[in-house]
Design a protein around this motif. Sequence first.
Motif, PDB file in Angstrom:
ATOM      1  N   LEU A  53       2.643   2.194   8.757  1.00 57.37           N
ATOM      2  CA  LEU A  53       2.174   0.827   8.950  1.00 57.37           C
ATOM      3  C   LEU A  53       3.123   0.014   9.830  1.00 57.37           C
ATOM      4  O   LEU A  53       4.308  -0.144   9.511  1.00 57.37           O
ATOM      5  CB  LEU A  53       2.034   0.154   7.579  1.00 57.37           C
ATOM      6  N   ASP A  54       2.565  -0.519  10.918  1.00 56.76           N
ATOM      7  CA  ASP A  54       3.318  -1.454  11.754  1.00 56.76           C
ATOM      8  C   ASP A  54       3.311  -2.831  11.080  1.00 56.76           C
ATOM      9  O   ASP A  54       2.379  -3.165  10.338  1.00 56.76           O
ATOM     10  CB  ASP A  54       2.670  -1.542  13.142  1.00 56.76           C
ATOM     11  N   ILE A  55       4.342  -3.629  11.327  1.00 57.79           N
ATOM     12  CA  ILE A  55       4.403  -4.961  10.729  1.00 57.79           C
ATOM     13  C   ILE A  55       3.660  -5.987  11.592  1.00 57.79           C
ATOM     14  O   ILE A  55       2.881  -6.785  11.103  1.00 57.79           O
ATOM     15  CB  ILE A  55       5.862  -5.390  10.501  1.00 57.79           C
ATOM     16  N   HIS A  56       3.886  -5.938  12.906  1.00 58.76           N
ATOM     17  CA  HIS A  56       3.266  -6.901  13.820  1.00 58.76           C
ATOM     18  C   HIS A  56       1.917  -6.379  14.285  1.00 58.76           C
ATOM     19  O   HIS A  56       1.835  -5.538  15.174  1.00 58.76           O
ATOM     20  CB  HIS A  56       4.195  -7.171  15.008  1.00 58.76           C
ATOM     21  N   LEU A  57       0.852  -6.888  13.646  1.00 58.20           N
ATOM     22  CA  LEU A  57      -0.509  -6.451  13.938  1.00 58.20           C
ATOM     23  C   LEU A  57      -1.383  -7.673  14.236  1.00 58.20           C
ATOM     24  O   LEU A  57      -1.100  -8.774  13.755  1.00 58.20           O
ATOM     25  CB  LEU A  57      -1.097  -5.696  12.738  1.00 58.20           C
ATOM     26  N   GLN A  74       1.389   5.169  -0.737  1.00 64.11           N
ATOM     27  CA  GLN A  74       2.776   5.105  -0.294  1.00 64.11           C
ATOM     28  C   GLN A  74       2.816   4.697   1.180  1.00 64.11           C
ATOM     29  O   GLN A  74       1.931   5.058   1.949  1.00 64.11           O
ATOM     30  CB  GLN A  74       3.454   6.452  -0.521  1.00 64.11           C
ATOM     31  N   VAL A  75       3.834   3.919   1.525  1.00 63.23           N
ATOM     32  CA  VAL A  75       3.876   3.297   2.844  1.00 63.23           C
ATOM     33  C   VAL A  75       5.220   3.537   3.521  1.00 63.23           C
ATOM     34  O   VAL A  75       6.280   3.396   2.901  1.00 63.23           O
ATOM     35  CB  VAL A  75       3.632   1.768   2.738  1.00 63.23           C
ATOM     36  N   ILE A  76       5.164   3.928   4.792  1.00 66.79           N
ATOM     37  CA  ILE A  76       6.350   3.969   5.655  1.00 66.79           C
ATOM     38  C   ILE A  76       6.116   2.943   6.757  1.00 66.79           C
ATOM     39  O   ILE A  76       5.151   3.050   7.517  1.00 66.79           O
ATOM     40  CB  ILE A  76       6.570   5.372   6.255  1.00 66.79           C
ATOM     41  N   LEU A  77       6.960   1.935   6.817  1.00 67.02           N
ATOM     42  CA  LEU A  77       6.810   0.879   7.819  1.00 67.02           C
ATOM     43  C   LEU A  77       7.395   1.320   9.153  1.00 67.02           C
ATOM     44  O   LEU A  77       8.431   1.998   9.197  1.00 67.02           O
ATOM     45  CB  LEU A  77       7.502  -0.398   7.358  1.00 67.02           C
ATOM     46  N   THR A  78       6.735   0.932  10.226  1.00 67.19           N
ATOM     47  CA  THR A  78       7.234   1.203  11.573  1.00 67.19           C
ATOM     48  C   THR A  78       7.244  -0.110  12.342  1.00 67.19           C
ATOM     49  O   THR A  78       6.231  -0.810  12.384  1.00 67.19           O
ATOM     50  CB  THR A  78       6.340   2.215  12.309  1.00 67.19           C
ATOM     51  N   THR A  79       8.369  -0.466  12.926  1.00 64.02           N
ATOM     52  CA  THR A  79       8.468  -1.742  13.625  1.00 64.02           C
ATOM     53  C   THR A  79       9.613  -1.720  14.624  1.00 64.02           C
ATOM     54  O   THR A  79      10.542  -0.921  14.500  1.00 64.02           O
ATOM     55  CB  THR A  79       8.673  -2.894  12.628  1.00 64.02           C
ATOM     56  N   TYR A  89      10.986  -4.087   1.267  1.00 62.93           N
ATOM     57  CA  TYR A  89      11.314  -3.268   0.106  1.00 62.93           C
ATOM     58  C   TYR A  89      10.874  -3.910  -1.201  1.00 62.93           C
ATOM     59  O   TYR A  89      10.852  -3.263  -2.241  1.00 62.93           O
ATOM     60  CB  TYR A  89      12.805  -2.943   0.089  1.00 62.93           C
ATOM     61  N   GLU A  90      10.481  -5.187  -1.163  1.00 64.01           N
ATOM     62  CA  GLU A  90       9.899  -5.814  -2.346  1.00 64.01           C
ATOM     63  C   GLU A  90       8.556  -5.176  -2.689  1.00 64.01           C
ATOM     64  O   GLU A  90       8.073  -5.295  -3.812  1.00 64.01           O
ATOM     65  CB  GLU A  90       9.711  -7.310  -2.109  1.00 64.01           C
ATOM     66  N   TYR A  91       7.952  -4.520  -1.721  1.00 63.41           N
ATOM     67  CA  TYR A  91       6.646  -3.895  -1.921  1.00 63.41           C
ATOM     68  C   TYR A  91       6.768  -2.382  -2.101  1.00 63.41           C
ATOM     69  O   TYR A  91       5.794  -1.646  -1.966  1.00 63.41           O
ATOM     70  CB  TYR A  91       5.731  -4.244  -0.747  1.00 63.41           C
ATOM     71  N   ASN A  92       7.979  -1.926  -2.424  1.00 60.99           N
ATOM     72  CA  ASN A  92       8.231  -0.517  -2.739  1.00 60.99           C
ATOM     73  C   ASN A  92       7.828   0.431  -1.624  1.00 60.99           C
ATOM     74  O   ASN A  92       7.272   1.508  -1.869  1.00 60.99           O
ATOM     75  CB  ASN A  92       7.511  -0.118  -4.040  1.00 60.99           C
ATOM     76  N   VAL A  93       8.095   0.041  -0.381  1.00 58.38           N
ATOM     77  CA  VAL A  93       7.823   0.966   0.721  1.00 58.38           C
ATOM     78  C   VAL A  93       8.814   2.126   0.640  1.00 58.38           C
ATOM     79  O   VAL A  93       9.929   1.980   0.136  1.00 58.38           O
ATOM     80  CB  VAL A  93       7.922   0.261   2.090  1.00 58.38           C
ATOM     81  N   LEU A  94       8.399   3.281   1.129  1.00 64.28           N
ATOM     82  CA  LEU A  94       9.255   4.465   1.070  1.00 64.28           C
ATOM     83  C   LEU A  94      10.420   4.367   2.048  1.00 64.28           C
ATOM     84  O   LEU A  94      11.547   4.745   1.743  1.00 64.28           O
ATOM     85  CB  LEU A  94       8.445   5.721   1.394  1.00 64.28           C
ATOM     86  N   ASP A  95      10.115   3.883   3.260  1.00 70.65           N
ATOM     87  CA  ASP A  95      11.148   3.846   4.288  1.00 70.65           C
ATOM     88  C   ASP A  95      10.751   2.833   5.360  1.00 70.65           C
ATOM     89  O   ASP A  95       9.614   2.362   5.412  1.00 70.65           O
ATOM     90  CB  ASP A  95      11.349   5.235   4.915  1.00 70.65           C
ATOM     91  N   TYR A  96      11.712   2.522   6.215  1.00 75.82           N
ATOM     92  CA  TYR A  96      11.549   1.494   7.246  1.00 75.82           C
ATOM     93  C   TYR A  96      12.044   2.107   8.552  1.00 75.82           C
ATOM     94  O   TYR A  96      13.242   2.248   8.764  1.00 75.82           O
ATOM     95  CB  TYR A  96      12.399   0.288   6.835  1.00 75.82           C
ATOM     96  N   LEU A  97      11.113   2.533   9.408  1.00 75.23           N
ATOM     97  CA  LEU A  97      11.469   3.194  10.658  1.00 75.23           C
ATOM     98  C   LEU A  97      11.561   2.163  11.773  1.00 75.23           C
ATOM     99  O   LEU A  97      10.577   1.493  12.097  1.00 75.23           O
ATOM    100  CB  LEU A  97      10.437   4.260  11.017  1.00 75.23           C
ATOM    101  N   LYS A 112      10.470  11.666   1.634  1.00 75.58           N
ATOM    102  CA  LYS A 112      10.496  10.800   0.453  1.00 75.58           C
ATOM    103  C   LYS A 112       9.137  10.671  -0.223  1.00 75.58           C
ATOM    104  O   LYS A 112       9.031  10.086  -1.295  1.00 75.58           O
ATOM    105  CB  LYS A 112      11.012   9.410   0.842  1.00 75.58           C
ATOM    106  N   VAL A 113       8.100  11.186   0.423  1.00 72.34           N
ATOM    107  CA  VAL A 113       6.758  11.095  -0.151  1.00 72.34           C
ATOM    108  C   VAL A 113       6.697  11.924  -1.430  1.00 72.34           C
ATOM    109  O   VAL A 113       7.108  13.083  -1.451  1.00 72.34           O
ATOM    110  CB  VAL A 113       5.691  11.588   0.847  1.00 72.34           C
ATOM    111  N   THR A 114       6.197  11.335  -2.495  1.00 74.72           N
ATOM    112  CA  THR A 114       6.122  12.043  -3.778  1.00 74.72           C
ATOM    113  C   THR A 114       4.667  12.156  -4.201  1.00 74.72           C
ATOM    114  O   THR A 114       4.101  11.261  -4.816  1.00 74.72           O
ATOM    115  CB  THR A 114       6.912  11.304  -4.870  1.00 74.72           C
ATOM    116  N   VAL A 115       4.043  13.246  -3.820  1.00 74.62           N
ATOM    117  CA  VAL A 115       2.692  13.583  -4.271  1.00 74.62           C
ATOM    118  C   VAL A 115       2.734  15.030  -4.731  1.00 74.62           C
ATOM    119  O   VAL A 115       3.605  15.794  -4.312  1.00 74.62           O
ATOM    120  CB  VAL A 115       1.647  13.407  -3.139  1.00 74.62           C
ATOM    121  N   PRO A 116       1.826  15.474  -5.598  1.00 76.92           N
ATOM    122  CA  PRO A 116       1.879  16.840  -6.126  1.00 76.92           C
ATOM    123  C   PRO A 116       1.938  17.916  -5.059  1.00 76.92           C
ATOM    124  O   PRO A 116       2.613  18.920  -5.226  1.00 76.92           O
ATOM    125  CB  PRO A 116       0.580  16.937  -6.936  1.00 76.92           C
TER     126      PRO A 116
END
Length: 234
Positions: A53-57, A74-79, A89-97, A112-116
């Motif tokens: 997910l990009d921040i500036h959309l 689960q979300v990995i931010l890209t910006t 990180y208040e929204y429990n994102v996995l990482d910030y690229l 960091k993705v945690t799925v079965p």
Amino acid sequence: MINCIIVEDQPPAQRVLQKYIGEMDNLNLKATYADALQCIAFLKTEHVDLIFLDIHLPRMSGIDFLKSLKTRPQVILTTAFSDYALESYEYNVLDYLLKPFSFERFVQAVSKVTVPTLEVANNISNTSVSTSDILFIKSGYEHIKINIDEILYIKSDADYTEIFTNNKKHLAQESLRYWEANLDAKKFTRIHKSYIINIIKIEKISGNQVQINKNITIPIGRAFKEEFMKQVLN
């Protein structure tokens, strides 16, 4: 398999993410959107495990999009901007690229993705796989077999981990947290923010140090010592 989508309005950034995702055997790209509102409609009918997910959309920012989701994948931010790191990180994102990011940094975030489906499995196409006795580590385009019982310890090394056996060191792209979650907890334990050790290989414990195989000394972190001592002495 991890089902993922991209929410990114810049075509060059979309292409980079699509390329990186295509190089990961355990990622399946279901859709790419340039607009968060379009993505909301998609999520009402489709299940995904991960959003890049990009921040500036346009129309709705990535942060506002996160706020709007009742059930959040689960979300990995890209910006390209670091200003939103703490808020995200208040929204429990996995990482910030932070753009531009390398493939190695991308792999670290995905680990960091945690799925079965990301758990250790008997499928050599995964990033790292194991049976009860052996472990395959992906190195470039090869998978290297390691006997699990020969592992002495695992050390965190920036974006990677180093796996030490009796006579070799192997570089793996998974995080220390990944190994902590997937190795047998009866055999392997984390004793420091940077180390996991094979309990069977301990020669002695002296103060805040563990001696492995007579000539290797590893520190015990203060935050880990009490739990570690209970594990080995009980």
